[in-house]
Scaffold this motif. Sequence first.
Motif, PDB file in Angstrom:
ATOM      1  N   LEU A 173      14.885 -32.117 -18.095  1.00 41.26           N
ATOM      2  CA  LEU A 173      14.858 -32.593 -16.477  1.00 41.26           C
ATOM      3  C   LEU A 173      15.742 -31.437 -15.693  1.00 41.26           C
ATOM      4  O   LEU A 173      15.483 -31.264 -14.993  1.00 41.26           O
ATOM      5  N   VAL A 174      17.172 -31.188 -16.982  1.00 42.22           N
ATOM      6  CA  VAL A 174      17.893 -30.419 -15.889  1.00 42.22           C
ATOM      7  C   VAL A 174      17.490 -28.867 -16.279  1.00 42.22           C
ATOM      8  O   VAL A 174      17.235 -28.063 -15.046  1.00 42.22           O
ATOM      9  N   ILE A 175      16.587 -28.428 -16.617  1.00 39.20           N
ATOM     10  CA  ILE A 175      16.113 -27.094 -17.261  1.00 39.20           C
ATOM     11  C   ILE A 175      15.080 -27.009 -15.306  1.00 39.20           C
ATOM     12  O   ILE A 175      14.431 -26.135 -15.040  1.00 39.20           O
ATOM     13  N   SER A 176      14.328 -28.244 -15.587  1.00 38.34           N
ATOM     14  CA  SER A 176      12.836 -27.954 -14.291  1.00 38.34           C
ATOM     15  C   SER A 176      13.233 -28.182 -13.142  1.00 38.34           C
ATOM     16  O   SER A 176      12.171 -28.058 -12.401  1.00 38.34           O
ATOM     17  N   HIS A 177      14.824 -28.736 -13.337  1.00 35.73           N
ATOM     18  CA  HIS A 177      15.481 -28.580 -11.821  1.00 35.73           C
ATOM     19  C   HIS A 177      15.547 -27.227 -10.740  1.00 35.73           C
ATOM     20  O   HIS A 177      15.362 -26.380 -11.756  1.00 35.73           O
ATOM     21  N   THR A 178      14.436 -27.704  -9.708  1.00 30.62           N
ATOM     22  CA  THR A 178      14.664 -26.437  -9.224  1.00 30.62           C
ATOM     23  C   THR A 178      15.304 -26.018  -7.613  1.00 30.62           C
ATOM     24  O   THR A 178      15.510 -27.556  -7.223  1.00 30.62           O
ATOM     25  N   LYS A 179      15.255 -25.673  -6.625  1.00 24.43           N
ATOM     26  CA  LYS A 179      15.635 -26.090  -5.752  1.00 24.43           C
ATOM     27  C   LYS A 179      14.783 -26.750  -4.210  1.00 24.43           C
ATOM     28  O   LYS A 179      13.621 -26.612  -4.633  1.00 24.43           O
TER      29      LYS A 179
ATOM     30  N   PHE B  59      16.438 -18.059 -15.320  1.00 25.01           N
ATOM     31  CA  PHE B  59      15.664 -18.789 -15.467  1.00 25.01           C
ATOM     32  C   PHE B  59      16.186 -18.484 -17.147  1.00 25.01           C
ATOM     33  O   PHE B  59      16.822 -19.736 -18.037  1.00 25.01           O
ATOM     34  N   ILE B  60      16.512 -17.708 -18.140  1.00 24.79           N
ATOM     35  CA  ILE B  60      17.226 -17.829 -19.800  1.00 24.79           C
ATOM     36  C   ILE B  60      18.591 -18.414 -19.928  1.00 24.79           C
ATOM     37  O   ILE B  60      18.581 -18.525 -20.619  1.00 24.79           O
ATOM     38  N   LEU B  61      18.683 -17.439 -18.844  1.00 29.35           N
ATOM     39  CA  LEU B  61      20.612 -18.326 -18.772  1.00 29.35           C
ATOM     40  C   LEU B  61      20.799 -19.894 -18.577  1.00 29.35           C
ATOM     41  O   LEU B  61      21.458 -20.229 -18.953  1.00 29.35           O
ATOM     42  N   ARG B  62      20.112 -20.057 -17.458  1.00 32.26           N
ATOM     43  CA  ARG B  62      19.473 -22.159 -17.513  1.00 32.26           C
ATOM     44  C   ARG B  62      19.307 -22.134 -18.772  1.00 32.26           C
ATOM     45  O   ARG B  62      19.641 -23.402 -18.872  1.00 32.26           O
ATOM     46  N   PHE B  63      18.400 -22.064 -19.434  1.00 33.80           N
ATOM     47  CA  PHE B  63      17.828 -22.592 -20.944  1.00 33.80           C
ATOM     48  C   PHE B  63      19.567 -22.422 -21.645  1.00 33.80           C
ATOM     49  O   PHE B  63      19.282 -23.695 -21.879  1.00 33.80           O
TER      50      PHE B  63
END
Length: 230
Positions: free
Chosen positions: A224-230, A176-180
């Motif tokens: 929106l990109v950060i909150s995007h999940t599978k 999650f930190i990496l995606r952030f």
Amino acid sequence: MAMNEARFDMFDDGISAVDPQHVQGDMTVGPNLRSQASLGEPDFSTLDEPIKDTILRDLRAVGRKFYHVLYPKEKKSLLKEWDLWGPLVLCTFMAMILQGSSDTANSSNDGGPEFAEVFVIVWIGSMVVTLNSKLLGGNISFFQSVCVLGYCLLPTAIALIICRIILIVEQNFILFILRFIIAMIGFVWATYASMAFLGDSQPSGKKALAVYPIFLFYFIISWLVISHTK
């Protein structure tokens, strides 16, 4: 009848008195007028151009604009030759990936709101940025603003692709930190690129006020990109 004939004779004498050289006109356009009439027009005609050449030329133009976004050194390319192909492609691409990202377990959610959110945010955001620029005394049109803001979505779109690849594996706090971090890099890159193109259109003493709506615009997209999940 005598009076009418006198009027006719006077009219006839007036016509015959005119020099024929003054009656004849020249339909050719002088070099100065021709250059002014063709100002801003292309030096070639595309009416007889094959469709393949037209499409390839447009694709090359879109590719050059994407390059200028990734390497924002030339500041007038997106404003001088604006188009909406890049924003349309990026908005459609991001909307298709972001759709259905809320709760896929809920069968009643078909991803429609997420698909529409991207288009609404881009167009409303462009209107806000343009209105703010006009109120500050800037000289940018609505479609130029849409072009710049749409093309500068490329870094956030790249961040979305990378985050989507990371979502393939099982998620944890480190990922999650990496995606952030990736989303924030895309956010900073998009904001910097848009300001590189729009900065000259703002008054020198009011550029800070013009940055805020652009900052908020890309922050919402990055969220929106950060909150995007599978």
